[in-house]
Design an enzyme around this catalytic site. Sequence first.
Site, mmCIF file in Angstrom:
data_model
loop_
_atom_site.group_PDB
_atom_site.id
_atom_site.type_symbol
_atom_site.label_atom_id
_atom_site.label_comp_id
_atom_site.label_asym_id
_atom_site.label_seq_id
_atom_site.Cartn_x
_atom_site.Cartn_y
_atom_site.Cartn_z
ATOM 1 N N GLY A 46 95.322 68.904 28.051
ATOM 2 C CA GLY A 46 96.772 68.799 27.936
ATOM 3 C C GLY A 46 97.121 67.581 27.100
ATOM 4 N N GLU A 134 100.872 65.984 33.106
ATOM 5 C CA GLU A 134 101.701 65.951 31.887
ATOM 6 C C GLU A 134 103.167 65.688 32.216
ATOM 7 O OE1 GLU A 134 99.885 65.600 29.536
ATOM 8 O OE2 GLU A 134 98.064 66.670 30.164
HETATM 9 O O1 GNR Z 1 91.879 66.102 29.235
HETATM 10 C C1 GNR Z 1 92.433 65.878 30.312
HETATM 11 N N1 GNR Z 1 91.816 66.262 31.455
HETATM 12 C C2 GNR Z 1 92.451 66.288 32.685
HETATM 13 C C3 GNR Z 1 91.677 66.494 33.817
HETATM 14 C C4 GNR Z 1 92.246 66.547 35.060
HETATM 15 C C5 GNR Z 1 93.613 66.403 35.188
HETATM 16 C C6 GNR Z 1 94.406 66.192 34.075
HETATM 17 C C7 GNR Z 1 93.829 66.138 32.833
HETATM 18 S S1 GNR Z 1 94.822 65.908 31.436
HETATM 19 C C8 GNR Z 1 93.713 65.143 30.333
HETATM 20 C C9 GNR Z 1 94.321 65.008 28.950
HETATM 21 C C10 GNR Z 1 95.492 64.051 29.020
HETATM 22 O O2 GNR Z 1 95.388 62.863 29.047
HETATM 23 N N2 GNR Z 1 96.678 64.595 29.116
HETATM 24 O O3 GNR Z 1 97.773 63.832 29.239
HETATM 25 NI NI NI Z 2 97.057 61.978 30.176
#
Ligand code: GNR
Ligand code: NI
Length: 165
Positions: A46, A134
Amino acid sequence: MALLEILHFPDPRLRVKAQPITQIDDEVRRIVEDMYETMYASNGVGLAATQVGIHRQIFVMDVSETHNQRYCVFNPEILAKEGVQLDNEGCLSVTGVYDKVERAAKVRMRGMNLDGKLFELEGEGLMAACIQHETDHLNGILFIDHLSRLKQERIRKKIEKDKRR
Ligand code: GNR
Ligand code: NI
């Protein structure tokens, strides 16, 4: 398309609350394309606009292994949460830090898609964690904020030290 620069903790811009999207124009569509490119290139599941210094309520997400389940969400709202999960989390804006975060196991959310239509999405497991992670970013919240004060202090020191090397 272009890769965007990802901001890193403790950059104060990660604490800015994002503004709602009221119109989906070419500029917004370009930001979304660049965010997908940046997310895939960084192997993230994300990415929130806040992380690339854009203070608008936009996130992109793809929790599939095949990179073919894209979601772009404007103005996300979490409508309902259910259950609890405790799983390792990381963040592209907090390099090298992974820790267990308590999240709802299942969430129902509402947002606007690229066509300007409201939609609802239900997710569990990693998708649920990602939606919460997010949505937090767009409110200036980082996953490390959910850890104990002691852990936060250790992370702050480690990052300060890594920066000096
Ligand atoms: O890549 C990401 N892995 C993830 C793993 C568990 C819960 C949330 C995430 S989001 C993160 C990428 C990110 O920093 N999104 O803001
Ligand atoms: Ni993040």
